[in-house]
Motif scaffolding. Structure first.
Motif, PDB file in Angstrom:
ATOM      1  N   ARG A 199      46.198 135.132  -3.466  1.00 16.77           N
ATOM      2  CA  ARG A 199      46.729 133.775  -3.372  1.00 16.77           C
ATOM      3  C   ARG A 199      46.981 133.194  -4.758  1.00 16.77           C
ATOM      4  NH1 ARG A 199      45.704 130.825   1.349  1.00 16.77           N
ATOM      5  NH2 ARG A 199      44.986 129.004   0.187  1.00 16.77           N
ATOM      6  N   ASP A 200      47.954 132.302  -4.814  1.00 17.36           N
ATOM      7  CA  ASP A 200      48.231 131.630  -6.076  1.00 17.36           C
ATOM      8  C   ASP A 200      47.033 130.807  -6.523  1.00 17.36           C
ATOM      9  OD1 ASP A 200      50.791 132.623  -6.163  1.00 17.36           O
ATOM     10  OD2 ASP A 200      51.759 130.783  -5.464  1.00 17.36           O
ATOM     11  N   GLU A 201      46.771 130.824  -7.833  1.00 17.74           N
ATOM     12  CA  GLU A 201      45.697 130.019  -8.403  1.00 17.74           C
ATOM     13  C   GLU A 201      46.013 129.757  -9.870  1.00 17.74           C
ATOM     14  OE1 GLU A 201      40.972 130.415  -9.514  1.00 17.74           O
ATOM     15  OE2 GLU A 201      41.723 131.550  -7.787  1.00 17.74           O
ATOM     16  N   LEU A 202      45.738 128.550 -10.311  1.00 15.73           N
ATOM     17  CA  LEU A 202      45.897 128.241 -11.722  1.00 15.73           C
ATOM     18  C   LEU A 202      44.879 129.020 -12.542  1.00 15.73           C
ATOM     19  CD1 LEU A 202      46.354 124.352 -11.522  1.00 15.73           C
ATOM     20  CD2 LEU A 202      48.127 126.072 -11.939  1.00 15.73           C
ATOM     21  N   GLY A 203      45.333 129.574 -13.662  1.00  9.91           N
ATOM     22  CA  GLY A 203      44.442 130.323 -14.539  1.00  9.91           C
ATOM     23  C   GLY A 203      44.934 130.247 -15.969  1.00  9.91           C
ATOM     24  N   PHE A 204      44.161 130.806 -16.871  1.00 11.95           N
ATOM     25  CA  PHE A 204      44.437 130.690 -18.301  1.00 11.95           C
ATOM     26  C   PHE A 204      45.050 131.971 -18.868  1.00 11.95           C
ATOM     27  CE2 PHE A 204      41.248 127.506 -17.429  1.00 11.95           C
ATOM     28  CZ  PHE A 204      41.706 126.419 -18.149  1.00 11.95           C
ATOM     29  N   ARG A 205      45.893 131.785 -19.867  1.00 13.39           N
ATOM     30  CA  ARG A 205      46.505 132.915 -20.541  1.00 13.39           C
ATOM     31  C   ARG A 205      45.553 133.543 -21.563  1.00 13.39           C
ATOM     32  NH1 ARG A 205      50.788 129.060 -20.363  1.00 13.39           N
ATOM     33  NH2 ARG A 205      52.624 129.794 -19.209  1.00 13.39           N
ATOM     34  N   SER A 206      44.703 132.715 -22.173  1.00 15.49           N
ATOM     35  CA  SER A 206      43.861 133.237 -23.256  1.00 15.49           C
ATOM     36  C   SER A 206      42.381 133.049 -22.953  1.00 15.49           C
ATOM     37  CB  SER A 206      44.204 132.542 -24.573  1.00 15.49           C
ATOM     38  OG  SER A 206      43.863 131.176 -24.524  1.00 15.49           O
ATOM     39  N   LEU A 207      41.607 134.019 -23.360  1.00 14.60           N
ATOM     40  CA  LEU A 207      40.165 134.006 -23.129  1.00 14.60           C
ATOM     41  C   LEU A 207      39.495 132.839 -23.824  1.00 14.60           C
ATOM     42  CD1 LEU A 207      37.570 135.393 -22.102  1.00 14.60           C
ATOM     43  CD2 LEU A 207      37.610 136.776 -24.194  1.00 14.60           C
ATOM     44  N   GLU A 208      39.860 132.587 -25.064  1.00 17.57           N
ATOM     45  CA  GLU A 208      39.213 131.532 -25.841  1.00 17.57           C
ATOM     46  C   GLU A 208      39.383 130.160 -25.184  1.00 17.57           C
ATOM     47  OE1 GLU A 208      39.364 129.542 -30.329  1.00 17.57           O
ATOM     48  OE2 GLU A 208      40.768 131.130 -29.777  1.00 17.57           O
ATOM     49  N   VAL A 209      40.575 129.866 -24.706  1.00 12.31           N
ATOM     50  CA  VAL A 209      40.819 128.571 -24.075  1.00 12.31           C
ATOM     51  C   VAL A 209      40.103 128.492 -22.727  1.00 12.31           C
ATOM     52  CG1 VAL A 209      42.585 127.012 -23.174  1.00 12.31           C
ATOM     53  CG2 VAL A 209      43.003 128.281 -25.281  1.00 12.31           C
ATOM     54  N   ALA A 210      40.086 129.591 -21.997  1.00  8.44           N
ATOM     55  CA  ALA A 210      39.368 129.619 -20.715  1.00  8.44           C
ATOM     56  C   ALA A 210      37.888 129.330 -20.918  1.00  8.44           C
ATOM     57  CB  ALA A 210      39.558 130.969 -20.037  1.00  8.44           C
ATOM     58  N   GLU A 211      37.302 129.885 -21.966  1.00  7.71           N
ATOM     59  CA  GLU A 211      35.891 129.624 -22.267  1.00  7.71           C
ATOM     60  C   GLU A 211      35.672 128.163 -22.639  1.00  7.71           C
ATOM     61  OE1 GLU A 211      34.304 133.914 -24.023  1.00  7.71           O
ATOM     62  OE2 GLU A 211      35.308 132.497 -25.373  1.00  7.71           O
ATOM     63  N   LEU A 212      36.585 127.607 -23.429  1.00  8.50           N
ATOM     64  CA  LEU A 212      36.484 126.197 -23.806  1.00  8.50           C
ATOM     65  C   LEU A 212      36.526 125.307 -22.572  1.00  8.50           C
ATOM     66  CD1 LEU A 212      36.557 123.880 -25.941  1.00  8.50           C
ATOM     67  CD2 LEU A 212      39.060 124.106 -25.898  1.00  8.50           C
ATOM     68  N   TYR A 213      37.445 125.599 -21.680  1.00  4.11           N
ATOM     69  CA  TYR A 213      37.574 124.790 -20.471  1.00  4.11           C
ATOM     70  C   TYR A 213      36.333 124.911 -19.588  1.00  4.11           C
ATOM     71  CZ  TYR A 213      39.235 122.677 -16.225  1.00  4.11           C
ATOM     72  OH  TYR A 213      39.339 121.856 -15.124  1.00  4.11           O
ATOM     73  N   CYS A 214      35.870 126.126 -19.401  1.00  4.20           N
ATOM     74  CA  CYS A 214      34.683 126.364 -18.572  1.00  4.20           C
ATOM     75  C   CYS A 214      33.481 125.596 -19.115  1.00  4.20           C
ATOM     76  CB  CYS A 214      34.392 127.861 -18.526  1.00  4.20           C
ATOM     77  SG  CYS A 214      32.887 128.314 -17.645  1.00  4.20           S
ATOM     78  N   GLU A 215      33.304 125.623 -20.432  1.00  6.86           N
ATOM     79  CA  GLU A 215      32.175 124.927 -21.050  1.00  6.86           C
ATOM     80  C   GLU A 215      32.267 123.421 -20.823  1.00  6.86           C
ATOM     81  OE1 GLU A 215      29.808 124.914 -25.330  1.00  6.86           O
ATOM     82  OE2 GLU A 215      31.886 125.611 -25.256  1.00  6.86           O
ATOM     83  N   HIS A 216      33.447 122.851 -21.036  1.00  9.89           N
ATOM     84  CA  HIS A 216      33.629 121.418 -20.839  1.00  9.89           C
ATOM     85  C   HIS A 216      33.426 121.028 -19.379  1.00  9.89           C
ATOM     86  CE1 HIS A 216      34.825 119.428 -24.553  1.00  9.89           C
ATOM     87  NE2 HIS A 216      35.441 120.545 -24.911  1.00  9.89           N
ATOM     88  N   PHE A 217      33.978 121.804 -18.472  1.00  5.74           N
ATOM     89  CA  PHE A 217      33.868 121.482 -17.051  1.00  5.74           C
ATOM     90  C   PHE A 217      32.409 121.482 -16.610  1.00  5.74           C
ATOM     91  CE2 PHE A 217      34.176 121.625 -12.542  1.00  5.74           C
ATOM     92  CZ  PHE A 217      35.443 121.173 -12.196  1.00  5.74           C
ATOM     93  N   CYS A 218      31.680 122.515 -17.003  1.00  8.45           N
ATOM     94  CA  CYS A 218      30.270 122.592 -16.615  1.00  8.45           C
ATOM     95  C   CYS A 218      29.449 121.478 -17.262  1.00  8.45           C
ATOM     96  CB  CYS A 218      29.693 123.962 -16.972  1.00  8.45           C
ATOM     97  SG  CYS A 218      30.271 125.299 -15.890  1.00  8.45           S
ATOM     98  N   MET A 219      29.848 121.035 -18.450  1.00  7.81           N
ATOM     99  CA  MET A 219      29.152 119.942 -19.114  1.00  7.81           C
ATOM    100  C   MET A 219      29.260 118.652 -18.278  1.00  7.81           C
ATOM    101  SD  MET A 219      29.931 118.323 -22.894  1.00  7.81           S
ATOM    102  CE  MET A 219      30.053 119.980 -23.575  1.00  7.81           C
TER     103      MET A 219
END
Length: 398
Positions: A199-219
């Protein structure tokens, strides 16, 4: 935690322009935003009543109308599909004042979906909205359930337009942890990928940005797991229930009045001389709960429940800290909560850098869950999921 970042101005128009550049906005959006059934949401805050207590220091007010508009812009930006965009715009149309507080007052702190039930009825019952849908060649069935569109909504820990949108302003308003440039960087790195189910899902092109987003979201998700948040929403929910039982407010008021109007009504109620007098006797009233109701009436003819409402509301409007305890504190002196609530975290898809993948999309871009390729993200997510505040959060009643 809420004072970790210095206060900063937030230009909502700049934020919306990140989500969808103004020259690409859906041309049909503004006429829907003018509908009274949507304009009502301008008086409903995204942050679930925390705007109205000094326990929080929210940096700005962000409404459910703002949120709905943001979701619509995200969906349009990634799909340019009219039905999906309007479904995203209408997804919170049944939200009462103080948002998810109404889920708490109805005993639904864990899933926080109780307020969604009237959505279809409201959409199908609004004549003005119906005319616009006909004008755009849409039916109510296409826009009444945004859950059918995976870019608009999906299940945690996947990333959707709804989840993406509410965490950006939540972080900016609650603790200032999202800066506009970080939002721009994360948002511009997003693309549509295929998940494990194809299924379609929004995702990230780069690992570094994905990690940044994950950290902020969990915060930000962590803030919503604290006893401060549980207590604030539960206390306000009980105030709403007692105000409705006392005839001060009605269920229809929660769907027609703004939060400011509800607060003003409760302010007026508790400022009345008779209520002030009753408030001075609140401790005596609370300590005498085994006596008959008549015994609790003071010279103004008010009951123990009136005293309790006044006491709870004044506490909500003045509290600046709570106590974290292992046991409940005496109920005639404290309001305590012991709740499990919805866990909000993201384990997003990211474009894979190797062949160890779970699926491919139509352009053969391979994707994988962030935690499968990032030890940092896996640790952040596990820390978030395993966190538990003290069993009880308590606030001293006035």
């Amino acid at each position: 935690m809420l004072s970790r970042y210095a206060p900063a101005d937030c230009d909502i128009s700049e934020y919306f322009n990140i989500l969808c550049p103004r020259d690409d906005w859906p041309p049909f959006l503004d006429k829907y935003l003018k509908l009274p059934v949507l304009q009502r949401l301008a008086g409903v805050g995204l942050l679930c009543g925390t705007d109205w207590t000094p326990l929080y220091k929210n940096r700005f007010y962000y409404s459910r109308l703002d949120h709905s508009k943001g979701v619509a812009l995200i969906v349009w930006h990634f799909t340019h599909d009219k039905a999906q965009t309007i479904a995203g715009l209408l997804h919170d149309i049944s939200t009462p004042v103080f948002s998810h507080v109404s889920d708490f007052r109805k005993g639904d702190a864990l899933t926080q979906t109780a307020t969604e039930e009237p959505t279809s009825r409201i959409i199908r019952g609004d004549a003005e909205l119906g005319l616009l849908l006909v004008e755009d060649g849409l039916t109510a069935a296409q826009v009444e359930d945004y859950h059918i569109y995976p870019i608009a909504d999906n299940e945690i820990p996947q990333l959707s337009a709804d989840r993406l949108e509410y965490m950006f302003p939540s972080g900016m308003a609650l603790d200032g942890s999202w800066a506009m440039e970080e939002i721009r960087r994360c948002y511009n790195d997003l693309t549509i990928l295929k998940n494990e189910e194809g299924r379609d899902e929004l995702g990230f092109r780069s690992l570094e940005v994905a990690e940044l987003y994950c950290e902020h979201f969990c915060m930000i998700g962590h803030i919503l797991q604290l006893n401060e948040n549980k207590l604030t929403l539960q206390l306000l929910g009980q105030i709403m229930n007692m105000a409705e039982k006392a005839g001060l407010l009605s269920e229809s008021d929660f769907m027609t009045l703004s939060e400011r109007e509800v607060i003003e009504r409760l302010d007026d109620y508790t400022k009345h001389d008779s209520h002030a007098e009753l408030g001075r006797h609140a401790e005596l009233v609370s300590a005498s709960i085994t006596s008959s109701e008549q015994r609790f009436r003071n010279k103004f003819g008010m009951t123990s429940e009136d005293a309790k409402l006044c006491r709870y509301y004044k506490t909500f409007r003045t509290m600046t800290k709570i106590e974290h305890t292992n046991e409940a504190l005496p109920e005639n002196e404290y309001f305590c909560v012991n709740l499990k609530v919805k866990q909000r975290y993201i384990n997003p898809l990211v474009v894979a850098q190797n062949s160890a993948v779970v699926s491919t999309d139509s352009t053969n871009v391979k994707s994988v869950r962030l935690s499968d390729i990032s030890e940092k993200a896996r640790r952040i997510i596990e820390d978030f999921k395993s966190y538990s505040d003290t069993p009880y959060g308590c606030v001293k009643l006035l």
